[in-house]
Design a protein around this motif. Structure first.
Motif, PDB file in Angstrom:
ATOM      1  N   ILE A 196     -18.943  19.249  35.517  1.00 41.94           N
ATOM      2  CA  ILE A 196     -20.270  19.179  36.142  1.00 41.94           C
ATOM      3  C   ILE A 196     -20.760  17.740  36.163  1.00 41.94           C
ATOM      4  O   ILE A 196     -21.264  17.247  37.181  1.00 41.94           O
ATOM      5  CB  ILE A 196     -21.273  20.082  35.396  1.00 41.94           C
ATOM      6  N   ASP A 197     -20.608  17.049  35.035  1.00 42.51           N
ATOM      7  CA  ASP A 197     -21.082  15.664  34.939  1.00 42.51           C
ATOM      8  C   ASP A 197     -20.355  14.768  35.940  1.00 42.51           C
ATOM      9  O   ASP A 197     -20.965  13.889  36.562  1.00 42.51           O
ATOM     10  CB  ASP A 197     -20.879  15.160  33.512  1.00 42.51           C
ATOM     11  N   ARG A 198     -19.070  15.010  36.113  1.00 42.12           N
ATOM     12  CA  ARG A 198     -18.298  14.222  37.091  1.00 42.12           C
ATOM     13  C   ARG A 198     -18.847  14.431  38.497  1.00 42.12           C
ATOM     14  O   ARG A 198     -19.054  13.473  39.252  1.00 42.12           O
ATOM     15  CB  ARG A 198     -16.828  14.627  37.040  1.00 42.12           C
ATOM     16  N   GLN A 199     -19.090  15.672  38.852  1.00 42.77           N
ATOM     17  CA  GLN A 199     -19.556  15.963  40.210  1.00 42.77           C
ATOM     18  C   GLN A 199     -20.995  15.507  40.428  1.00 42.77           C
ATOM     19  O   GLN A 199     -21.365  15.153  41.557  1.00 42.77           O
ATOM     20  CB  GLN A 199     -19.422  17.453  40.501  1.00 42.77           C
ATOM     21  N   LEU A 200     -21.806  15.506  39.366  1.00 41.26           N
ATOM     22  CA  LEU A 200     -23.190  15.043  39.510  1.00 41.26           C
ATOM     23  C   LEU A 200     -23.258  13.569  39.907  1.00 41.26           C
ATOM     24  O   LEU A 200     -24.279  13.119  40.441  1.00 41.26           O
ATOM     25  CB  LEU A 200     -23.965  15.269  38.211  1.00 41.26           C
ATOM     26  N   ALA A 201     -22.193  12.836  39.672  1.00 45.66           N
ATOM     27  CA  ALA A 201     -22.157  11.410  40.032  1.00 45.66           C
ATOM     28  C   ALA A 201     -21.802  11.192  41.492  1.00 45.66           C
ATOM     29  O   ALA A 201     -21.796  10.050  41.966  1.00 45.66           O
ATOM     30  CB  ALA A 201     -21.163  10.678  39.137  1.00 45.66           C
ATOM     31  N   THR A 202     -21.517  12.273  42.237  1.00 46.75           N
ATOM     32  CA  THR A 202     -21.120  12.133  43.636  1.00 46.75           C
ATOM     33  C   THR A 202     -22.326  12.311  44.554  1.00 46.75           C
ATOM     34  O   THR A 202     -23.283  12.999  44.197  1.00 46.75           O
ATOM     35  CB  THR A 202     -20.043  13.183  43.996  1.00 46.75           C
ATOM     36  N   PRO A 203     -22.283  11.717  45.745  1.00 56.34           N
ATOM     37  CA  PRO A 203     -23.413  11.855  46.686  1.00 56.34           C
ATOM     38  C   PRO A 203     -23.686  13.302  47.087  1.00 56.34           C
ATOM     39  O   PRO A 203     -24.827  13.649  47.412  1.00 56.34           O
ATOM     40  CB  PRO A 203     -22.964  11.025  47.902  1.00 56.34           C
ATOM     41  N   GLU A 204     -22.677  14.157  47.045  1.00 59.19           N
ATOM     42  CA  GLU A 204     -22.842  15.552  47.455  1.00 59.19           C
ATOM     43  C   GLU A 204     -23.748  16.343  46.525  1.00 59.19           C
ATOM     44  O   GLU A 204     -24.224  17.422  46.889  1.00 59.19           O
ATOM     45  CB  GLU A 204     -21.472  16.241  47.526  1.00 59.19           C
ATOM     46  N   LEU A 205     -23.989  15.809  45.322  1.00 57.42           N
ATOM     47  CA  LEU A 205     -24.816  16.528  44.357  1.00 57.42           C
ATOM     48  C   LEU A 205     -26.171  15.864  44.128  1.00 57.42           C
ATOM     49  O   LEU A 205     -26.868  16.190  43.155  1.00 57.42           O
ATOM     50  CB  LEU A 205     -24.071  16.697  43.027  1.00 57.42           C
ATOM     51  N   LEU A 206     -26.559  14.935  44.993  1.00 54.72           N
ATOM     52  CA  LEU A 206     -27.914  14.413  44.939  1.00 54.72           C
ATOM     53  C   LEU A 206     -28.879  15.504  45.420  1.00 54.72           C
ATOM     54  O   LEU A 206     -28.504  16.381  46.212  1.00 54.72           O
ATOM     55  CB  LEU A 206     -28.051  13.161  45.798  1.00 54.72           C
ATOM     56  N   PRO A 207     -30.125  15.477  44.959  1.00 55.44           N
ATOM     57  CA  PRO A 207     -31.043  16.583  45.269  1.00 55.44           C
ATOM     58  C   PRO A 207     -31.172  16.901  46.753  1.00 55.44           C
ATOM     59  O   PRO A 207     -31.136  18.071  47.151  1.00 55.44           O
ATOM     60  CB  PRO A 207     -32.370  16.102  44.676  1.00 55.44           C
ATOM     61  N   ARG A 208     -31.330  15.891  47.596  1.00 55.83           N
ATOM     62  CA  ARG A 208     -31.494  16.185  49.029  1.00 55.83           C
ATOM     63  C   ARG A 208     -30.199  16.728  49.621  1.00 55.83           C
ATOM     64  O   ARG A 208     -30.236  17.578  50.530  1.00 55.83           O
ATOM     65  CB  ARG A 208     -31.918  14.923  49.770  1.00 55.83           C
ATOM     66  N   ALA A 209     -29.070  16.270  49.117  1.00 57.66           N
ATOM     67  CA  ALA A 209     -27.797  16.803  49.602  1.00 57.66           C
ATOM     68  C   ALA A 209     -27.659  18.279  49.243  1.00 57.66           C
ATOM     69  O   ALA A 209     -27.104  19.065  50.021  1.00 57.66           O
ATOM     70  CB  ALA A 209     -26.641  15.999  49.017  1.00 57.66           C
ATOM     71  N   ILE A 210     -28.167  18.659  48.078  1.00 58.29           N
ATOM     72  CA  ILE A 210     -28.133  20.073  47.680  1.00 58.29           C
ATOM     73  C   ILE A 210     -28.960  20.907  48.647  1.00 58.29           C
ATOM     74  O   ILE A 210     -28.554  22.008  49.049  1.00 58.29           O
ATOM     75  CB  ILE A 210     -28.624  20.229  46.226  1.00 58.29           C
ATOM     76  N   LEU A 211     -30.127  20.396  49.040  1.00 54.76           N
ATOM     77  CA  LEU A 211     -30.946  21.120  50.019  1.00 54.76           C
ATOM     78  C   LEU A 211     -30.171  21.317  51.320  1.00 54.76           C
ATOM     79  O   LEU A 211     -30.196  22.405  51.913  1.00 54.76           O
ATOM     80  CB  LEU A 211     -32.245  20.366  50.301  1.00 54.76           C
ATOM     81  N   GLY A 212     -29.481  20.276  51.764  1.00 60.32           N
ATOM     82  CA  GLY A 212     -28.700  20.385  52.988  1.00 60.32           C
ATOM     83  C   GLY A 212     -27.514  21.314  52.833  1.00 60.32           C
ATOM     84  O   GLY A 212     -27.206  22.102  53.731  1.00 60.32           O
ATOM     85  N   ARG A 213     -26.857  21.228  51.696  1.00 55.19           N
ATOM     86  CA  ARG A 213     -25.653  22.030  51.461  1.00 55.19           C
ATOM     87  C   ARG A 213     -25.948  23.524  51.529  1.00 55.19           C
ATOM     88  O   ARG A 213     -25.133  24.309  52.037  1.00 55.19           O
ATOM     89  CB  ARG A 213     -25.085  21.666  50.091  1.00 55.19           C
ATOM     90  N   PHE A 214     -27.116  23.916  51.028  1.00 53.42           N
ATOM     91  CA  PHE A 214     -27.462  25.334  51.016  1.00 53.42           C
ATOM     92  C   PHE A 214     -28.452  25.705  52.114  1.00 53.42           C
ATOM     93  O   PHE A 214     -29.072  26.767  52.066  1.00 53.42           O
ATOM     94  CB  PHE A 214     -27.976  25.730  49.627  1.00 53.42           C
ATOM     95  N   ASN A 215     -28.595  24.821  53.092  1.00 51.89           N
ATOM     96  CA  ASN A 215     -29.378  25.138  54.281  1.00 51.89           C
ATOM     97  C   ASN A 215     -30.810  25.524  53.930  1.00 51.89           C
ATOM     98  O   ASN A 215     -31.341  26.524  54.415  1.00 51.89           O
ATOM     99  CB  ASN A 215     -28.701  26.256  55.084  1.00 51.89           C
ATOM    100  N   VAL A 216     -31.418  24.722  53.038  1.00 52.49           N
ATOM    101  CA  VAL A 216     -32.813  24.965  52.668  1.00 52.49           C
ATOM    102  C   VAL A 216     -33.701  24.357  53.751  1.00 52.49           C
ATOM    103  O   VAL A 216     -33.824  23.137  53.858  1.00 52.49           O
ATOM    104  CB  VAL A 216     -33.137  24.364  51.284  1.00 52.49           C
ATOM    105  N   GLU A 217     -34.305  25.204  54.527  1.00 48.87           N
ATOM    106  CA  GLU A 217     -35.136  24.754  55.647  1.00 48.87           C
ATOM    107  C   GLU A 217     -36.487  24.241  55.170  1.00 48.87           C
ATOM    108  O   GLU A 217     -36.998  23.235  55.661  1.00 48.87           O
ATOM    109  CB  GLU A 217     -35.332  25.917  56.620  1.00 48.87           C
TER     110      GLU A 217
END
Length: 472
Positions: A144-165
């Motif tokens: 988890i810690d490794r992936q949290l360092a990637t751009p895909e796990l930044l908060p806004r990216a999470i919103l986009g990843r799960f299609n939060v409108e």
């Protein structure tokens, strides 16, 4: 006797096609719909600053009162979990150690929705299929810690990843909305919105109520020692919150009581509060009058009013003194919506601009009170299962109790009401699956056609929340 021709010959008899098979057919139509999260408690700083989460512990453990309360129930000390203290005394600062303790006790969550949400997050977000335990704690933490360092796990990216409108945070009346100001400058208002929660200046049971009201007057430039000035201060503050996307207000009250006092009675009550001469009965009456005042302001400005009634908050005085509120010690209480709402509904229940969403922790009121009320009053809607009942079984009980009286279109859809960002897609997925399961049973009994069930499933999974909260 001849059967009426409009009734299906097999209506209410068991279906030849199993209900779960029908539910599986319905689910693909709702699975990937955008998420509308119109009420919650995620930290607006996450989206304004868009920085990585500091650790798995900060993501899964420390902000989640569902998790904390279960660990507390088994005697696990909050110091060992790294929960800060008011007195500044040291608590566990090593996130790995707190995570290890959490993992060793993860078996406690068997049967709870918390496990459903966490397991969903681990697999859907991080691709982790191993069961969390003492033996797997370190490797799962590291991944988890490794992936949290990637751009895909930044908060806004999470919103986009799960299609939060749309996602709404909730701020108190005195909050300067610094993070929402920053998001407005970045062009993010619309996707991330605030919600006006005035409990800090409407609840005289709060220790700082007098100081809060003084600050409220300073912030708004109103004389809040006068009742009219106090209400105008709310009017101004609500307008300020609307600049940052607010479409709703929220009121966390112990009861659903409302009042409609005369002008002299209201002023006398305010005088008592400001002089610190009020007792518990005065505090309840003040809250009750403010509910009616907030409804009248909603008639003016169109903001949707949410009442979250029935939580006995912060019932552990030691925890409250040591660490503060919202750490798991809240317990449901019985709620009387019919009697409590009488004054408010008598005053403005028929106003076409009023939209009020009722939430409750007392499940006995769903069939007895909330469903019949929403099934009559055009201003009322029923909020989704909340808090202790935001679970597969809770959703099933809710739908069973409200639909036959209120119908599907007096329900406000789903909002996740959470502080844990990664649980949002999991919670919405559970809601969508349970809605499909409920509708599948009705199709199986020939109470609905498949086409109607699919339309209702889409509505309850997405459009209902947008309609209920007037989100354009």
């Amino acid at each position: 006797m001849t059967q009426p021709s409009h009734l299906h010959p097999d209506r209410l008899f068991p279906a030849s096609e199993p209900a779960h098979s029908i539910a599986r057919d319905l689910y693909p139509a709702v699975r990937d719909l955008p998420i509308v999260s119109p009420h919650g408690h995620t930290d607006p700083a996450w989206f304004a600053q868009n920085q990585r989460f500091s650790s798995p512990t900060a993501l899964f453990l420390t902000p989640d009162h569902y998790v904390l309360r279960m660990l507390k129930s088994r005697g696990i000390d909050y110091d060992a979990l790294g929960i800060p203290r008011k007195d500044g005394k040291p608590v566990e600062a090593d996130g790995r150690k707190a995570w290890q303790l959490f993992a060793e006790n993860y078996y406690l969550f068997q049967g709870t929705p918390s496990k459903t949400w966490i397991d969903h997050s681990l697999e859907a977000v991080f691709g982790i299929k191993e069961e969390l335990s003492g033996g797997t704690a370190d490797s799962i933490y590291a991944e988890i810690d490794r992936q949290l360092a990637t751009p895909e796990l930044l908060p806004r990216a999470i919103l986009g990843r799960f299609n939060v409108e749309v996602i709404a945070t909730t701020e108190f009346a005195l909050d300067p909305l610094t993070h929402h100001q920053s998001m407005a400058e970045q062009g993010l208002i619309g996707q991330v919105r605030t919600t006006y929660r005035p409990d800090d200046v409407t609840d005289p049971s709060r220790p700082a109520i007098i100081e809060n009201l003084k600050r409220f007057g300073e912030v708004t430039g109103e004389d809040v020692t006068k009742w009219d000035g106090l209400i105008n201060a709310h009017r101004k503050r609500r307008e300020y919150f609307r600049r940052f996307g607010a479409v709703a207000t929220d009121h966390g009250v112990p009861t659903a009581n409302t009042a409609d006092l005369s002008a002299p009675e209201k002023q006398a009550l305010l005088d008592k509060v400001l002089a610190d001469r009020h007792d518990a009965n005065d505090a309840e009456l003040f809250r009750a009058q403010m509910m009616t005042e907030m409804a009248l302001l909603s008639v003016e400005d169109g903001m949707v009013m949410q009442i979250h009634a029935g939580s006995r908050r912060n019932t552990d005085p030691l925890l409250m003194a040591e660490r503060g509120p919202d750490l798991g010690a809240d317990i449901p209480g019985p709620t009387d919506y019919v009697g409590g709402m009488r004054a408010l509904l008598s005053r403005c229940g028929n106003e076409p601009n009023l939209r009020l969403i009722m939430f409750v922790l007392d499940e006995t009121t769903y069939a007895r009170e909330l469903a019949p009320m929403a099934g009559y009053w055009p201003s009322l809607m029923i909020g989704p299962p909340w808090w202790f009942h935001d679970s597969p079984q809770g959703i099933r009980r809710y739908l069973d109790q409200v639909v036959e009286t209120a119908g599907f279109y007096n329900l406000a859809g789903f909002n996740d009401d959470t502080r844990a960002l990664l649980s949002i897609p999991a919670r919405h997925d559970v809601w969508r699956r349970e809605v499909c399961g409920f509708l599948g049973r009705w199709v199986g009994e020939n109470r609905l056609s498949k086409s109607s069930a699919e339309e209702i499933a889409k509505h309850l999974s997405y459009q209902a929340a947008k309609d209920a909260y007037r989100i354009k």
